[in-house]
Write a protein that holds these residues in place. Sequence first.
Motif, PDB file in Angstrom:
ATOM      1  N   ILE A   1      -2.290  36.308 -24.403  1.00  0.00           N
ATOM      2  CA  ILE A   1      -1.003  36.734 -25.491  1.00  0.00           C
ATOM      3  C   ILE A   1       0.482  37.079 -24.608  1.00  0.00           C
ATOM      4  CG2 ILE A   1      -2.988  37.588 -27.035  1.00  0.00           C
ATOM      5  CD1 ILE A   1      -2.267  40.552 -26.523  1.00  0.00           C
ATOM      6  N   ASN A   2       1.406  36.689 -25.372  1.00  0.00           N
ATOM      7  CA  ASN A   2       2.592  36.980 -24.476  1.00  0.00           C
ATOM      8  C   ASN A   2       3.385  37.613 -25.571  1.00  0.00           C
ATOM      9  OD1 ASN A   2       1.940  34.353 -24.126  1.00  0.00           O
ATOM     10  ND2 ASN A   2       4.638  34.913 -24.247  1.00  0.00           N
ATOM     11  N   ALA A   3       4.226  39.067 -24.979  1.00  0.00           N
ATOM     12  CA  ALA A   3       5.368  38.919 -26.609  1.00  0.00           C
ATOM     13  C   ALA A   3       6.399  37.685 -25.934  1.00  0.00           C
ATOM     14  CB  ALA A   3       6.314  40.106 -26.053  1.00  0.00           C
ATOM     15  N   GLU A   4       6.746  37.599 -27.179  1.00  0.00           N
ATOM     16  CA  GLU A   4       8.148  36.031 -27.443  1.00  0.00           C
ATOM     17  C   GLU A   4       9.720  36.299 -27.384  1.00  0.00           C
ATOM     18  OE1 GLU A   4       8.827  33.157 -26.182  1.00  0.00           O
ATOM     19  OE2 GLU A   4       6.893  32.484 -26.066  1.00  0.00           O
ATOM     20  N   VAL A   5       9.824  35.667 -27.293  1.00  0.00           N
ATOM     21  CA  VAL A   5      12.172  36.174 -27.253  1.00  0.00           C
ATOM     22  C   VAL A   5      12.166  36.428 -27.490  1.00  0.00           C
ATOM     23  CG1 VAL A   5      13.690  35.275 -27.076  1.00  0.00           C
ATOM     24  CG2 VAL A   5      12.265  33.749 -25.584  1.00  0.00           C
ATOM     25  N   MET A   6      12.076  36.469 -29.645  1.00  0.00           N
ATOM     26  CA  MET A   6      13.032  37.591 -30.820  1.00  0.00           C
ATOM     27  C   MET A   6      12.221  38.257 -30.975  1.00  0.00           C
ATOM     28  SD  MET A   6      13.390  35.962 -34.157  1.00  0.00           S
ATOM     29  CE  MET A   6      11.141  36.232 -34.487  1.00  0.00           C
ATOM     30  N   PRO A   7      12.384  39.619 -31.109  1.00  0.00           N
ATOM     31  CA  PRO A   7      11.534  41.276 -31.280  1.00  0.00           C
ATOM     32  C   PRO A   7      10.650  41.097 -32.340  1.00  0.00           C
ATOM     33  CG  PRO A   7      14.074  41.463 -31.924  1.00  0.00           C
ATOM     34  CD  PRO A   7      13.775  40.141 -31.183  1.00  0.00           C
ATOM     35  N   GLY A   8       9.517  41.534 -31.755  1.00  0.00           N
ATOM     36  CA  GLY A   8       8.486  41.636 -32.425  1.00  0.00           C
ATOM     37  C   GLY A   8       7.668  40.173 -32.870  1.00  0.00           C
ATOM     38  N   GLN A   9       7.722  38.724 -32.574  1.00  0.00           N
ATOM     39  CA  GLN A   9       7.402  38.072 -31.857  1.00  0.00           C
ATOM     40  C   GLN A   9       6.262  37.500 -30.666  1.00  0.00           C
ATOM     41  OE1 GLN A   9       9.535  34.345 -31.000  1.00  0.00           O
ATOM     42  NE2 GLN A   9       9.168  33.092 -31.863  1.00  0.00           N
ATOM     43  N   TRP A  10       5.130  37.090 -31.441  1.00  0.00           N
ATOM     44  CA  TRP A  10       3.840  37.162 -29.892  1.00  0.00           C
ATOM     45  C   TRP A  10       3.529  36.155 -30.601  1.00  0.00           C
ATOM     46  CZ3 TRP A  10       2.487  40.937 -26.771  1.00  0.00           C
ATOM     47  CH2 TRP A  10       3.333  42.543 -26.691  1.00  0.00           C
ATOM     48  N   GLU A  11       2.954  35.490 -29.659  1.00  0.00           N
ATOM     49  CA  GLU A  11       2.241  34.356 -28.743  1.00  0.00           C
ATOM     50  C   GLU A  11       0.523  34.599 -28.373  1.00  0.00           C
ATOM     51  OE1 GLU A  11       1.663  30.867 -25.851  1.00  0.00           O
ATOM     52  OE2 GLU A  11       4.478  31.074 -26.764  1.00  0.00           O
ATOM     53  N   PHE A  12      -0.710  33.594 -28.760  1.00  0.00           N
ATOM     54  CA  PHE A  12      -1.663  33.621 -28.711  1.00  0.00           C
ATOM     55  C   PHE A  12      -2.268  32.389 -28.688  1.00  0.00           C
ATOM     56  CE2 PHE A  12      -1.930  33.776 -33.182  1.00  0.00           C
ATOM     57  CZ  PHE A  12      -3.095  32.528 -33.159  1.00  0.00           C
ATOM     58  N   GLN A  13      -2.699  32.376 -27.316  1.00  0.00           N
ATOM     59  CA  GLN A  13      -3.274  30.938 -26.616  1.00  0.00           C
ATOM     60  C   GLN A  13      -4.384  30.667 -27.456  1.00  0.00           C
ATOM     61  OE1 GLN A  13      -1.681  32.621 -24.072  1.00  0.00           O
ATOM     62  NE2 GLN A  13       0.098  32.561 -24.629  1.00  0.00           N
ATOM     63  N   VAL A  14      -5.336  29.815 -27.561  1.00  0.00           N
ATOM     64  CA  VAL A  14      -7.089  29.616 -28.079  1.00  0.00           C
ATOM     65  C   VAL A  14      -7.206  28.286 -26.950  1.00  0.00           C
ATOM     66  CG1 VAL A  14      -8.194  28.312 -29.652  1.00  0.00           C
ATOM     67  CG2 VAL A  14      -6.556  29.573 -30.190  1.00  0.00           C
ATOM     68  N   GLY A  15      -7.929  28.613 -26.350  1.00  0.00           N
ATOM     69  CA  GLY A  15      -8.719  27.615 -25.627  1.00  0.00           C
ATOM     70  C   GLY A  15      -9.420  28.113 -23.980  1.00  0.00           C
ATOM     71  N   PRO A  16      -9.382  26.649 -23.580  1.00  0.00           N
ATOM     72  CA  PRO A  16     -10.026  25.824 -23.202  1.00  0.00           C
ATOM     73  C   PRO A  16     -10.372  25.562 -24.778  1.00  0.00           C
ATOM     74  CG  PRO A  16      -9.654  25.806 -21.476  1.00  0.00           C
ATOM     75  CD  PRO A  16      -9.693  27.230 -21.795  1.00  0.00           C
ATOM     76  N   ALA A  17     -11.187  24.240 -25.901  1.00  0.00           N
ATOM     77  CA  ALA A  17     -11.762  24.331 -26.596  1.00  0.00           C
ATOM     78  C   ALA A  17     -11.387  22.364 -26.273  1.00  0.00           C
ATOM     79  CB  ALA A  17     -10.759  24.742 -28.050  1.00  0.00           C
ATOM     80  N   GLU A  18     -12.771  21.824 -27.115  1.00  0.00           N
ATOM     81  CA  GLU A  18     -12.820  20.595 -26.748  1.00  0.00           C
ATOM     82  C   GLU A  18     -12.686  20.266 -28.482  1.00  0.00           C
ATOM     83  OE1 GLU A  18     -16.340  17.200 -25.494  1.00  0.00           O
ATOM     84  OE2 GLU A  18     -16.240  18.848 -24.829  1.00  0.00           O
ATOM     85  N   GLY A  19     -11.912  18.648 -28.645  1.00  0.00           N
ATOM     86  CA  GLY A  19     -11.875  18.265 -29.742  1.00  0.00           C
ATOM     87  C   GLY A  19     -11.942  18.602 -31.289  1.00  0.00           C
ATOM     88  N   ILE A  20     -12.226  18.679 -32.235  1.00  0.00           N
ATOM     89  CA  ILE A  20     -12.203  19.297 -33.671  1.00  0.00           C
ATOM     90  C   ILE A  20     -12.846  21.092 -33.171  1.00  0.00           C
ATOM     91  CG2 ILE A  20     -14.884  19.178 -34.225  1.00  0.00           C
ATOM     92  CD1 ILE A  20     -13.459  18.751 -37.164  1.00  0.00           C
ATOM     93  N   GLU A  21     -13.346  21.786 -32.746  1.00  0.00           N
ATOM     94  CA  GLU A  21     -13.519  22.268 -31.900  1.00  0.00           C
ATOM     95  C   GLU A  21     -12.417  23.415 -31.902  1.00  0.00           C
ATOM     96  OE1 GLU A  21     -16.562  25.413 -28.854  1.00  0.00           O
ATOM     97  OE2 GLU A  21     -14.667  23.801 -28.140  1.00  0.00           O
ATOM     98  N   ALA A  22     -11.047  22.993 -31.246  1.00  0.00           N
ATOM     99  CA  ALA A  22      -9.396  23.372 -31.381  1.00  0.00           C
ATOM    100  C   ALA A  22      -9.464  24.472 -32.239  1.00  0.00           C
ATOM    101  CB  ALA A  22      -8.952  22.716 -30.647  1.00  0.00           C
ATOM    102  N   GLY A  23      -9.130  23.658 -33.157  1.00  0.00           N
ATOM    103  CA  GLY A  23      -9.118  23.685 -35.012  1.00  0.00           C
ATOM    104  C   GLY A  23     -10.167  24.308 -35.666  1.00  0.00           C
ATOM    105  N   ASP A  24     -11.287  24.750 -35.375  1.00  0.00           N
ATOM    106  CA  ASP A  24     -11.843  26.164 -36.042  1.00  0.00           C
ATOM    107  C   ASP A  24     -11.362  26.918 -35.056  1.00  0.00           C
ATOM    108  OD1 ASP A  24     -13.528  23.459 -37.208  1.00  0.00           O
ATOM    109  OD2 ASP A  24     -14.884  24.193 -36.001  1.00  0.00           O
ATOM    110  N   HIS A  25     -11.572  27.122 -33.252  1.00  0.00           N
ATOM    111  CA  HIS A  25     -10.356  28.945 -33.324  1.00  0.00           C
ATOM    112  C   HIS A  25      -9.313  29.154 -33.418  1.00  0.00           C
ATOM    113  CE1 HIS A  25     -14.555  28.940 -30.470  1.00  0.00           C
ATOM    114  NE2 HIS A  25     -14.590  28.087 -31.018  1.00  0.00           N
TER     115      HIS A  25
END
Length: 203
Positions: A37-61
Amino acid sequence: PQGPYYCAVGADNMFGRDIVEAHYRCCLYAGVKISGINAEVMPGQWEFQVGPAEGIEAGDHMWMARYLLHRLGEYFNYIVSFDPKPIPGDWNGAGCHCNYSTQPMRDDGGYELIKKAIEKLSKKHEEHIAVYGTGNERRLTGLHETASIDKFSWGVANRGASVRVGRNTERDGKGYFEDRRPASNIDPYAVTSKLVKTTVLDA
């Protein structure tokens, strides 16, 4: 504007850390493959990362992570937006960058396969943009660390390109690449399917 909010600390810079950290813990408890996770450029804007995941599993998560975030929004009384440009103006938008590789790309000599895959992507830019999120034209302007929606580009360590290759991948001759075009509101199944179809299944 690029200011004091990106990856920052302090009550005058950070808004929403309570829900973001609760979301991270909920994802871990639920078995969602959240990896950062990390805070982004705009105030109140955040990012989270999912993975590593394989194939369709990435969408599930990804879908489960979004669901948990909306449920926590109810608890904390936050409204969650996945709009690619939630606030107009001189701010970065919100993307869903996809780090992608196949096993041969991660093996010795894989960089040549990565470049061939990127060449295939360049020839189907419009097809990919069509499934890369609603309202993405407001984000992919060529400004704010994006490439123009109208033109495909790639480069090493280039945050302003459609596709970015990391310095480590170039140096090691193998690894992965990052498709920076998808917006934060994508259907992850459509995007991962399109990436595989273009880079692997299509001749």
